[in-house]
Write a protein that holds these residues in place. Structure first.
Motif, PDB file in Angstrom:
ATOM      1  N   ILE A  97      67.653   4.985  -7.417  1.00 31.27           N
ATOM      2  CA  ILE A  97      68.263   5.352  -6.138  1.00 31.27           C
ATOM      3  C   ILE A  97      69.504   6.220  -6.318  1.00 31.27           C
ATOM      4  CG2 ILE A  97      69.393   4.419  -4.086  1.00 31.27           C
ATOM      5  CD1 ILE A  97      67.599   1.947  -4.369  1.00 31.27           C
ATOM      6  N   LEU A  98      70.428   5.777  -7.167  1.00 37.72           N
ATOM      7  CA  LEU A  98      71.732   6.441  -7.256  1.00 37.72           C
ATOM      8  C   LEU A  98      71.677   7.890  -7.754  1.00 37.72           C
ATOM      9  CD1 LEU A  98      74.046   3.559  -8.532  1.00 37.72           C
ATOM     10  CD2 LEU A  98      73.789   4.457  -6.207  1.00 37.72           C
ATOM     11  N   LEU A 146      72.613  -0.215 -15.470  1.00 35.78           N
ATOM     12  CA  LEU A 146      71.712  -0.028 -14.334  1.00 35.78           C
ATOM     13  C   LEU A 146      70.314   0.396 -14.751  1.00 35.78           C
ATOM     14  CD1 LEU A 146      74.141   1.832 -11.886  1.00 35.78           C
ATOM     15  CD2 LEU A 146      73.550  -0.603 -11.924  1.00 35.78           C
ATOM     16  N   THR A 168      66.632  -1.043 -13.318  1.00 32.60           N
ATOM     17  CA  THR A 168      66.926  -1.653 -12.025  1.00 32.60           C
ATOM     18  C   THR A 168      66.556  -0.657 -10.927  1.00 32.60           C
ATOM     19  OG1 THR A 168      69.202  -0.824 -11.913  1.00 32.60           O
ATOM     20  CG2 THR A 168      68.855  -2.943 -13.035  1.00 32.60           C
ATOM     21  N   TYR A 169      66.530  -1.145  -9.702  1.00 34.03           N
ATOM     22  CA  TYR A 169      66.256  -0.250  -8.577  1.00 34.03           C
ATOM     23  C   TYR A 169      67.357   0.798  -8.408  1.00 34.03           C
ATOM     24  CZ  TYR A 169      62.382  -3.158  -6.951  1.00 34.03           C
ATOM     25  OH  TYR A 169      61.184  -3.822  -6.848  1.00 34.03           O
ATOM     26  N   TRP A 170      68.585   0.450  -8.784  1.00 31.21           N
ATOM     27  CA  TRP A 170      69.687   1.400  -8.652  1.00 31.21           C
ATOM     28  C   TRP A 170      69.480   2.621  -9.538  1.00 31.21           C
ATOM     29  CZ3 TRP A 170      72.303   1.012  -4.519  1.00 31.21           C
ATOM     30  CH2 TRP A 170      72.602  -0.233  -3.956  1.00 31.21           C
TER      31      TRP A 170
END
Length: 280
Positions: free
Chosen positions: A148-149, A140, A143-145
């Motif tokens: 976010i996560l 990940l 990445t945008y995740w």
């Protein structure tokens, strides 16, 4: 005949309101003065010497140049996407966990609440290495995740909504249960509408925090297309260190959205902070 004459105020109470107002005005000036200086400096002609009031006229060229040179359009899109996604995740997780800790009776509830509170005193910087390894294991990174996560759940939001749910009378839930509503329906149709001030407070805290975050984009991403506003602003300041009007225009561009957002939701924000933790 009943005496309707109002009692006279004591001498000390006459000066309470003026003194309080003076302290508030002084605090407001201290907080707003740097923002006013930044805003006024941004209108100075390009390359001018920094001053509180522009000496050589007013110019909007700095805003156009800062927007184009800093490539803020993509950065604004990335920051908006990340902030909205993290805020949505935190509202969902905080509402579910906060309601469970406030209303459900299960073994270990108090211990779980203490664990949630303990997470508030642990800086995210101390967790960056294990979080980075987990994101790398899940492929990940970049990445945008990755943006976010790591902050999709937060102990502050859980505790805030838990405290607010405690202020809502249990009789409302019992009435909904008599009508056939289950726990999720009670949460969605009864608790969340009544907890709107707390939800707005959590939304503002989370959105502004994610908008101003520069740590996660700096550590978890290297791709230019994933730059957020604060990372773009930091890179912009490195390139134009000596051009103060241009830098102040870039700072204003990055600051205005969250200021407008706070002004829109300030009433609900104040109500949510003032009433959280008060039991009926």
């Amino acid at each position: 005949m009943q005496n309707t004459k109002r009692p006279e105020r004591s001498e000390g109470s006459k000066f309470k309101i003026p003194w309080s107002l003076g302290v508030l005005l002084l605090g407001g000036v201290i907080v707003l003065l740097p923002l006013v200086v930044v805003f006024l400096t941004s209108f100075a002609p390009p390359g001018a010497t920094p001053s509180v009031l522009p000496n050589n006229g007013w110019s909007l060229t700095n805003y156009r140049d800062a927007w184009e040179r800093g490539k803020f359009l993509l950065a604004f899109a990335n920051s908006t996407l990340v902030a909205i996604a993290v805020t949505a995740f935190q509202i969902i997780t905080s509402a579910l966990a906060g309601y469970a800790l406030a209303r459900l009776k299960f073994r270990g509830r108090q211990a779980l609440l203490l664990i949630v509170l303990a997470t508030l005193v642990i800086p995210f910087q101390l967790l960056v290495i294990p979080v980075f390894l987990v994101l790398k294991w899940g492929h990940l990174i970049n990445t945008y995740w990755a943006l976010i996560l790591p902050t999709a759940a937060n102990g502050f939001g859980i505790f805030l909504l838990r405290q607010y749910f405690l202020t809502i009378p249990v009789e409302l839930e019992e009435a909904a249960a008599i009508d056939g509503a289950n726990r999720l329906q009670i949460l969605w149709r009864v608790m969340l509408p009544l907890a709107r001030p707390a939800l707005v407070t959590l939304f503002l805290f989370t959105f502004i925090g994610e908008w101003n975050d520069v740590f996660k984009p700096l550590v978890f991403t290297t791709r230019p297309e994933l730059r957020t506003v604060q990372l773009a602003l930091a890179e912009f300041q490195e390139q134009f260190t000596n051009n103060w009007p241009l830098m102040m225009a870039a700072v204003t561009i990055a600051t205005v959205p969250v200021m407008l957002l706070f002004l829109v939701g300030q009433r609900q924000f104040i109500q949510g902070i003032a009433t959280t933790g008060m039991k009926n």
